[in-house]
Design an enzyme around this catalytic site. Structure first.
Site, PDB file in Angstrom:
ATOM      1  N   LYS A  56       5.181  -9.933   9.449  1.00 22.49           N
ATOM      2  CA  LYS A  56       4.620  -9.055  10.495  1.00 22.49           C
ATOM      3  C   LYS A  56       3.098  -9.163  10.499  1.00 22.49           C
ATOM      4  CE  LYS A  56       3.353  -5.113  10.896  1.00 22.49           C
ATOM      5  NZ  LYS A  56       2.873  -3.808  10.769  1.00 22.49           N
ATOM      6  N   HIS A  88       9.489  -3.654   3.306  1.00 20.27           N
ATOM      7  CA  HIS A  88       9.049  -3.831   1.911  1.00 20.27           C
ATOM      8  C   HIS A  88      10.260  -4.062   0.992  1.00 20.27           C
ATOM      9  CE1 HIS A  88       5.707  -1.118   3.449  1.00 20.27           C
ATOM     10  NE2 HIS A  88       5.026  -2.123   2.971  1.00 20.27           N
ATOM     11  N   SER A 118       6.637  -0.527  10.309  1.00 18.59           N
ATOM     12  CA  SER A 118       5.270  -0.470   9.787  1.00 18.59           C
ATOM     13  C   SER A 118       5.038   0.929   9.240  1.00 18.59           C
ATOM     14  CB  SER A 118       4.282  -0.742  10.939  1.00 18.59           C
ATOM     15  OG  SER A 118       2.999  -0.245  10.605  1.00 18.59           O
ATOM     16  N   MET A 159       0.848  -1.197   0.000  1.00 22.65           N
ATOM     17  CA  MET A 159       0.000   0.000   0.000  1.00 22.65           C
ATOM     18  C   MET A 159       0.885   1.250   0.000  1.00 22.65           C
ATOM     19  SD  MET A 159      -3.437  -0.942   2.074  1.00 22.65           S
ATOM     20  CE  MET A 159      -2.833  -0.642   3.711  1.00 22.65           C
ATOM     21  N   GLN A 218      -2.654 -12.216   8.065  1.00 23.70           N
ATOM     22  CA  GLN A 218      -2.838 -11.945   6.624  1.00 23.70           C
ATOM     23  C   GLN A 218      -2.104 -13.005   5.786  1.00 23.70           C
ATOM     24  OE1 GLN A 218      -2.667  -7.946   4.643  1.00 23.70           O
ATOM     25  NE2 GLN A 218      -0.579  -8.545   4.145  1.00 23.70           N
ATOM     26  N   LEU A 268       6.759   2.969   1.616  1.00 18.09           N
ATOM     27  CA  LEU A 268       7.627   1.802   1.761  1.00 18.09           C
ATOM     28  C   LEU A 268       8.736   2.013   2.785  1.00 18.09           C
ATOM     29  CD1 LEU A 268       7.899   0.894  -2.031  1.00 18.09           C
ATOM     30  CD2 LEU A 268       6.200   0.144  -0.345  1.00 18.09           C
TER      31      LEU A 268
HETATM   32  O1  PAF Z   1      -0.113  -5.781   3.672  1.00 19.82           O
HETATM   33  C1  PAF Z   1      -0.521  -4.859   2.939  1.00 19.82           C
HETATM   34  O2  PAF Z   1       0.149  -3.853   2.718  1.00 19.82           O
HETATM   35  C2  PAF Z   1      -1.901  -4.983   2.322  1.00 19.82           C
HETATM   36  O3  PAF Z   1      -2.791  -5.612   3.166  1.00 19.82           O
HETATM   37  C3  PAF Z   1      -1.878  -5.658   0.946  1.00 19.82           C
HETATM   38  C4  PAF Z   1      -1.420  -7.091   1.034  1.00 19.82           C
HETATM   39  C5  PAF Z   1      -0.961  -4.887  -0.001  1.00 19.82           C
HETATM   40  C6  PAF Z   1      -3.286  -5.663   0.332  1.00 19.82           C
HETATM   41  O4  PAF Z   1      -3.772  -4.377   0.158  1.00 19.82           O
END
Ligand code: PAF
Length: 283
Positions: free
Chosen positions: A151, A33, A187, A26, A155, A29
């Site tokens: 983290k 990431h 984060s 999202m 998910q 970064l």
């Molecule tokens: O982890 C994230 O940044 C988001 O949940 C993702 C996987 C990009 C989906 O929008």
């Protein structure tokens, strides 16, 4: 590095690529990431990083409007990390029925109960929103591998299940959590922390570590450990969502004989909700 905002241009750019790695993000970064991008480079010939702040995964009272959008800085970091393509779709590109206000997305991924525990309790619908956008990205990019950070443990668990149950021929690769020296997990939401909150934010990680130490010393009263830790965090001003010891394979509450464990926590410091987890193997 190409920056592409339409699905059709992206499909053209990927036409002759045989080994594509996708890193969905999202934006805003950080080193976590970038580590995923570098890991993707080791496994794939072409690395696509998507940047899209997905409204479907935000609750009504969450931070969709204020979520940091830092595209220029993100692209610089991605170029340096060796990403091949940055996919920056508009809302209408990913939500074809978007009318300028409403997404009108009435087909979504239906998730099992695992989406309604832990973070799913205080964020109803969150994981369905994540699973739906990730499904769209998988369909558009058609990667051979996709990378997600540990983290966001729940998910990652749900995405692995999604790939398995929907028969996506995609290998999911998990990246380790990157931390500040204090132990605070990186984060995008750390940017919301005030100076005082930032100074105390590693307390969450330390609290999880205390539970692990206790389990390593033979304590298997997980309920009591969770409650005690939540009380201690609350005494330091945290609003605790959950502290929980779970079995890695199922994400269900751990039983005394379980060996592969993960201790997860979610709590608010001031108004910022942080999550963290530590995996470990009990003796
Ligand atoms: O982890 C994230 O940044 C988001 O949940 C993702 C996987 C990009 C989906 O929008």
């Amino acid at each position: 590095m190409q920056i592409i905002d339409s699905k059709s241009t992206l499909r053209l750019a990927l036409k002759n690529r045989i080994n594509i790695g996708l890193v969905p993000t999202m934006g805003n970064l950080h080193a976590g990431h970038i580590q995923l991008v570098k890991l993707a480079k080791q496994h794939a010939e072409c690395v696509v990083v998507s940047i899209f702040v997905n409204p479907l995964q935000f609750g009504a009272n969450e931070d969709l409007a204020s979520y940091p959008r830092t595209l220029a800085a993100d692209c610089e970091k991605l170029e340096a990390a060796g990403a091949d393509i940055v996919f920056t779709p508009s809302m209408a590109e990913l939500y074809p029925n978007f009318d300028g206000i409403h997404l009108n997305q009435n087909i979504t991924v239906n998730l099992p109960d695992i989406a309604n525990i832990l973070c799913g309790v205080s964020r109803p619908g969150h994981f369905a929103g994540v699973a739906t956008i990730v499904t769209k990205l998988f369909n558009i990019v058609q990667p051979q591998i996709a990378l997600f950070g540990k983290k966001d443990f729940q998910q990652l668990f749900i995405i692995r299940e999604l790939v398995k149950q929907l028969n996506y021929p995609i290998e999911i690769i998990a990246g380790e959590t990157v931390r500040e020296i204090s132990g605070l997990a990186l984060s995008s939401r750390n940017g919301y922390l005030s100076e005082t909150a930032r100074a105390n934010a590693s307390q969450l990680n330390k609290a999880l570590q205390v539970i692990i130490n206790a389990i390593e010393n033979g304590n298997t009263h997980f309920d009591a450990l969770e409650k005690q830790t939540a009380l201690e965090l609350a005494a330091h001003g945290w609003l605790v969502d959950y502290i929980s010891v779970r079995a890695v394979e199922t994400l269900l509450p751990a039983k005394p004989n379980d060996k592969n464990l993960v201790v997860l926590g979610a709590a608010k410091i001031e108004s910022t909700r942080l999550i963290d987890n530590i995996e470990f193997c009990a003796k």
